[in-house]
Design an enzyme around this catalytic site. Structure first.
Site, PDB file in Angstrom:
ATOM      1  CG  ASP A   1      -5.826  -7.175  -2.452  1.00 62.17           C
ATOM      2  OD1 ASP A   1      -5.601  -7.836  -3.477  1.00 62.17           O
ATOM      3  OD2 ASP A   1      -5.763  -5.938  -2.416  1.00 62.17           O
TER       4      ASP A   1
ATOM      5  CG  ASP B   1      -5.391  -1.582  -1.830  1.00 62.16           C
ATOM      6  OD1 ASP B   1      -5.852  -2.564  -2.455  1.00 62.16           O
ATOM      7  OD2 ASP B   1      -4.851  -0.611  -2.400  1.00 62.16           O
TER       8      ASP B   1
ATOM      9  CG  ASP C   1      -1.497  -3.832  -3.676  1.00 61.64           C
ATOM     10  OD1 ASP C   1      -1.446  -4.823  -4.406  1.00 61.64           O
ATOM     11  OD2 ASP C   1      -2.409  -3.624  -2.871  1.00 61.64           O
TER      12      ASP C   1
END
Length: 843
Positions: free
Chosen positions: A563, A559, A257
Site C-alpha cells: 500500500d 496497512d 480498506d
C-alpha cells in the site's frame, strides 16, 4: 524612557513565550517521534513467545519476521522459508536479497519483502549498522504547510501597507513640525527639545509599523496545529507531518480498506461447507454437531489443513489461556480448529515435518505448504481465495473421506455456495490438499490437481459507529470509497451495511478496473464506490486518477507493504497502527493507532477546525491592526500627536494578540464543521465574510475613537489640567474593550449566537479574565509606565458599554448578505466552502 523600557519588556515577553511554546512543541514532537518509532516485535525469550517493544529488545532474543516487518536489530538467520529482504534503505540496491543459511546476515532498518523466518539478535540500538548511520544524520525539519504559505503572503502585504503608513506618518509629522518652525522664523534655531521631538516622531512611526505587522500569526498557526496534534494523539491518531492536520480538512474523498478499518479485525468462522452440507457455527455446541456429522477421516484431513498450513501459533499465556499470535484470518481458522479439539503440539504434528512454505501474498492470494508425513509420504496443503483454490482442484472429499472427481455440476454447486457465503458478507476461503507421489521433487509446491476439503465462511463484524461515521462523511461532502482485496459479494454486503454503497453506486473488481480505457475510467470513477479483488497497484491507479483528472484531495488508508505507493501518492496517507506494516507507517502522514474509521473522521474534523480557528484569529487581528493604524495615522496628521502611546499599542498588539491566538486557535471543533463541504484548494484565505466583519467593526471602532479624540472632552465633561490624560486613557480603555468583545464576536464568523460553548471553553475564559485583569492593572496601577491615569467607575462603565456595542454591530453585520463575484457564484456558503450537490446535481 518608559517607551524604550516598554518595547524591551514586550520583546522579552514575546520572545520568552514563543521560546517556551517552541520548546514544548519540540518536546511534544520528540514524544510523538518516540511513539512513532516504538515498533512492537514478536520474540521468543526464556522459552516462550512474547510481544515486546523494539526498545526492550536485547542480544540473544529470537525475533519472528514476516512480510512487511522492519528488521528491528542486526542478527543472524536461524530458520525460515523464502525470506527476501529489501536492503535499499541501507545499500541503495533496489534488488531484494535472499537470506538463508549460506547468507545469514540481517541488518536493522531493512524490510522483509517476502517469506518468513526467525533471527537471533546480535546487536541492538546504536551498535547496529543502521544506528551507526543515524549517528551521522539528523532528521530534517518540517516543511511550511500550505496554510502557512497563505498566511505569510497575508503578513507580507500587511507589513508593506504598515511600512507605507509608517513612512507617511513620519513625513507628515516632520513636515508639520518644520512648517510650524518656519512660521515662527525658528527654522535655523535647533535645540535638544527639537531633536527629541523628531526622535518622538520616529518612535511613533516605528510603533505604527509594529502595530501593522501581525506578530501573533505564526504563534496562532503553531498553537492551532500543535493543539490539534495533541488532541488527535488522545483520540488515537498519531500525526507524523504537521501539514496533514490542515490538508485532512480539505479531503474530498477517502479510499478506505475494509478489514480492520470498517470492521473489527477479529474474525470468527461462522459457516462451514463440507461434504456437501453447510453448517452455521455459533458456539462450541455447533462445533460438536459438525463433528458428529462428518467421519473421523474427514475431520482429520480438515484439522491437518488448518494446523499444518499456517503462519500463526497457539501459545499459552501466564493465565493458562490459549492465545493465538498471527493474522486475523488465520487466528479465526485456528480458533475454529481448537473447537474440534485440534492441537498443533500433538504427537502427529511433531512427527510431520514442514519441507517448504509459500507464504500468502496479495498477488497469488493463497498460501501453500509441503509436509513430510510420519510415513514418509509428501502432502501439499493449500488455502486462499475461493475462486483461485477451486480452479486448482479437480477432486473433492466425500463423506467417507475419499477423493472423488469434481464434476461440472459439483463445481457449479460449490461456486453457488461460495457466492451464497459472500452475499452474507462472509469472507470465503477454500481448503485443499494433494498427495504427492515420490519424495524427490520438493523444489516447488504444485499449483493443480488438488482435492477440495471445505469452504469456510469467516465473518469480520462491522465496527460500532462506522455507519454513523460514513453518514457524517457524506454529509460533509467527503465521498467514501471502499478498496479491498475481498470477494466482490463480500465487499458489496459490507459496503451496504456501512452505508457506502448506494443504489446508483458502482462496485467493480480490480481486474475489470485495470482493463478500462482512460475514457471509460473518467466515466466510471465518479460513480465508483467499491473496488473488490484489487491489487495495491489498482489502489495507486485510482488515487492518481482522482487527484490528476478530478482534482480531488484524496485520503488513503493502508496497512500492507504494497500500500506504500498509494499512501505516498495520496494527499494524506493514513496507515493502520495495529494491522499496518512498518513500511506502510513510514510512508503515511497520519497513523491511526486503533485502526478505526471513526478516528479518520476525527482527523478530518480537527483539520477543518485548524483552518477555521486561524481564520477567526486573522479576522480578530486585522480588526485590531486596521483600527490602531488608522486612528494613530489620522491623529498624527491632524493633531500632531497620537492618543495611543507606544507601550499601550505594544500591549494591545503583542500581549493581547498572543492571548487572542491562545483563545481562538485552541477552540475545539463543532459538529457543524462536518455539515459543510470541504475547503476548496484555491479558495482565498480571507473570505468576503471576513472582510465584511473586519470592515464593519473597524468603521464602528474608528468612528467612536475619532469622536472621542476630537470632541471627547465636551462629551465626557472633562475639565482641569489632567483632562487630556483622562481622555487619552479613556480612549485606550475603550479601544481595549472593543477588542475584548470583538474577540467574542470572532468565535463564529457567521452565526449570531457567539456565546454557544464559550463558558465550557476554559482556555477562552482564562484568556478573557486575564486580559481584563491586566487592563485594570495597567490603567489603575502602572500609570507612569503605560502613560495612563486612574479612571472613575463611570468612565470604566462607559468603556465597557461602548465595547459591548460591538456585539450589536456584529449582529447587524451578520444579517448583511455577502454578494458573490462571478467566479465564485457557485459557492453557496460565504466562507469559501463549495456547496454540497443536491437534487439532479447529486448524480
Amino acid at each position: 524612557m518608559y517607551d524604550g523600557l516598554g518595547i524591551i519588556f514586550c520583546i522579552f515577553l514575546v520572545v520568552t513565550v514563543t521560546a517556551i511554546s517552541d520548546c514544548k512543541q519540540s518536546l511534544q514532537f520528540k514524544d510523538l517521534d518516540k511513539e512513532k518509532k516504538n515498533i512492537i516485535v514478536q520474540v521468543t525469550r526464556d522459552g516462550s513467545r512474547h510481544k515486546v517493544s523494539i526498545h526492550d529488545l536485547v542480544v540473544g532474543d529470537t525475533v519472528h519476521l514476516s512480510i512487511g516487518d522492519q528488521v528491528p536489530a542486526d542478527g543472524i538467520f536461524i530458520s525460515g522459508h523464502s525470506l527476501s529482504i529489501d536492503e535499499s534503505s541501507l545499500s541503495g540496491e533496489s534488488e531484494p536479497v535472499n537470506v538463508d543459511e549460506k547468507k545469514p546476515f540481517l541488518l536493522s532498518g531493512t524490510k522483509v519483502q517476502d517469506g518468513s523466518g526467525k533471527m537471533l539478535v546480535t546487536s541492538v540500538g546504536m551498535r547496529t549498522e543502521w544506528g551507526r548511520l543515524m549517528v551521522t544524520l539528523s532528521e530534517g525539519g518540517e516543511d511550511e504547510t500550505p496554510l502557512q504559505v497563505k498566511l505569510n503572503g497575508v503578513a507580507t502585504i500587511i507589513g508593506k501597507i504598515g511600512l507605507a503608513f509608517s513612512v507617511l506618518t513620519f513625513l507628515v509629522l516632520t513636515t508639520r513640525f518644520l512648517v510650524v518652525k518656519a512660521l515662527h522664523n525658528e527654522i535655523t534655531k535647533w535645540s535638544i527639545s527639537d531633536a527629541l521631538n523628531l526622535l518622538n516622531f520616529f518612535a511613533i512611526a516605528v510603533t505604527i509599523l509594529v502595530v501593522a505587522v501581525p506578530e501573533g500569526l505564526p504563534l496562532a498557526v503553531t498553537l492551532s496545529l500543535a493543539f490539534a496534534m495533541k488532541k488527535l494523539m488522545n483520540d488515537k491518531a498519531l500525526v507524523r507531518h504537521l501539514s496533514a492536520c490542515e490538508t485532512m480538512g480539505s479531503a474530498s474523498c477517502i479510499c478506505t480498506d475494509k478489514t480492520g478499518t470498517l470492521t473489527t479485525n477479529h474474525m470468527v468462522v461462522t459457516k462451514v461447507w463440507i461434504c456437501g452440507e453447510a453448517t452455521v457455527i455459533k458456539s462450541n455446541d455447533s462445533g460438536n454437531i459438525l463433528k458428529s456429522s462428518i467421519s473421523e477421516k474427514v475431520l482429520s484431513m480438515l484439522l491437518q489443513s488448518i494446523f499444518q498450513n499456517t503462519n500463526s501459533e497457539v501459545v499459552k499465556g501466564k493465565d493458562g489461556k490459549a492465545n493465538i499470535l498471527g493474522t486475523p484470518t488465520e487466528a479465526a481458522l485456528l480458533e475454529f480448529g481448537l473447537v474440534f479439539g485440534g492441537d498443533r503440539n500433538s504427537q502427529y504434528w511433531k512427527e510431520s515435518k514442514i519441507v517448504k512454505v509459500e507464504p500468502f501474498n496479495s498477488v497469488k492470494k493463497k498460501m501453500s505448504v509441503l509436509v513430510a508425513l510420519p510415513d514418509g509420504a509428501l502432502r501439499a496443503f493449500c488455502k486462499g481465495a475461493s475462486e483461485i483454490i477451486l480452479n486448482m482442484c479437480d477432486k473433492i472429499v466425500n463423506k467417507e473421506g475419499e477423493s472423488v472427481p469434481l464434476s461440472g455440476e459439483h463445481r457449479k454447486s460449490v461456486t453457488d455456495v461460495i457466492n451464497g457465503f459472500a452475499c452474507e458478507a462472509l469472507r470465503t476461503l477454500c481448503l485443499a490438499f494433494k498427495d504427492i507421489e515420490g519424495s524427490s521433487n520438493v523444489d516447488s509446491i504444485p499449483d493443480d490437481n488438488y482435492t477440495l476439503i471445505a469452504v469456510v465462511g469467516i465473518k469480520d463484524p462491522v465496527r460500532p459507529g462506522v455507519k454513523e461515521a460514513v453518514q457524517t462523511c457524506l454529509a460533509a461532502g467527503i465521498i467514501v470509497r471502499m478498496v479491498t482485496g475481498d470477494n466482490i459479494n463480500t465487499a458489496k454486503a459490507i459496503a451496504k451495511e456501512c452505508g457506502i454503497l448506494t443504489d446508483d453506486g458502482v462496485a467493480i473488481e480490480g481486474p475489470d478496473f485495470r482493463d478500462k480505457s482512460p475514457q471509460e475510467m473518467k466515466e466510471i470513477i465518479p460513480k465508483l464506490q467499491v473496488m473488490a479483488r484489487s491489487l495495491p497497484l489498482d489502489k495507486h491507479k485510482l488515487v492518481t486518477q482522482l487527484r490528476s483528472d478530478f482534482k480531488e484531495v484524496v485520503a488513503v488508508t493502508g496497512d500492507g507493504t504494497n500500500d506504500a505507493p498509494a499512501l505516498h501518492e495520496a494527499d494524506i496517507g493514513l496507515a493502520m497502527g495495529i494491522a499496518g506494516t512498518e513500511v506502510a507507517k513510514e510512508n503515511a502522514d497520519v497513523i491511526i493507532m486503533d485502526d478505526n474509521f471513526t478516528t479518520i473522521l476525527n482527523v478530518a474534523k480537527w483539520g477543518r477546525a485548524v483552518y477555521i480557528n486561524i481564520q477567526k484569529f486573522v479576522q480578530f487581528q486585522l480588526t485590531v491592526n486596521v483600527v490602531a493604524l488608522m486612528i494613530n495615522f489620522v491623529s498624527a496628521c491632524f493633531l500632531g500627536s497620537t492618543p495611543l502611546t507606544t507601550v499601550q499599542l505594544l500591549w494591545v498588539n503583542m500581549i493581547m494578540d498572543t492571548l487572542g491566538a491562545l483563545a481562538l486557535a485552541t477552540e475545539p471543533p463543532s459538529d457543524r464543521l462536518m455539515k459543510r463541504p470541504p475547503i476548496g484548494r484555491n479558495v482565498n484565505f480571507i473570505t468576503k465574510v471576513m472582510w465584511r466583519n473586519i470592515i464593519g467593526q473597524s468603521i464602528y471602532q474608528m468612528a467612536v475613537l475619532a469622536v472621542l479624540e476630537f470632541d471627547g472632552k465636551r462629551l465626557l465633561k472633562l475639565n482641569g489640567s489632567d483632562a487630556n490624560s483622562i481622555l487619552d486613557t479613556f480612549i485606550f480603555n475603550t479601544f481595549v474593550f472593543c477588542q475584548v468583545f470583538n474577540e467574542i464576536n470572532s468565535r463564529d464568523m457567521e452565526k449570531i449566537n457567539v456565546f454557544r460553548g464559550m463558558f465550557s471553553s476554559w482556555v477562552f475564559m482564562i484568556v478573557m479574565v486575564s486580559t481584563i485583569s491586566f487592563q485594570v492593572i495597567i490603567v489603575e496601577f502602572l500609570g507612569t509606565f503605560a502613560g495612563t491615569v486612574p479612571l472613575s467607575w463611570k468612565l470604566w462603565l462607559g468603556s465597557v458599554l461602548i465595547g459591548a456595542v460591538s456585539l450589536l454591530v456584529s449582529l447587524v453585520l451578520k444579517c448583511i448578505p455577502v454578494e458573490l463575484s462571478k467566479h465564485t457564484a457557485t459557492v453557496k456558503h460565504c466562507d469559501g466552502y463549495e456547496p454540497l450537490p443536491n437534487g439532479p446535481d447529486l448524480a
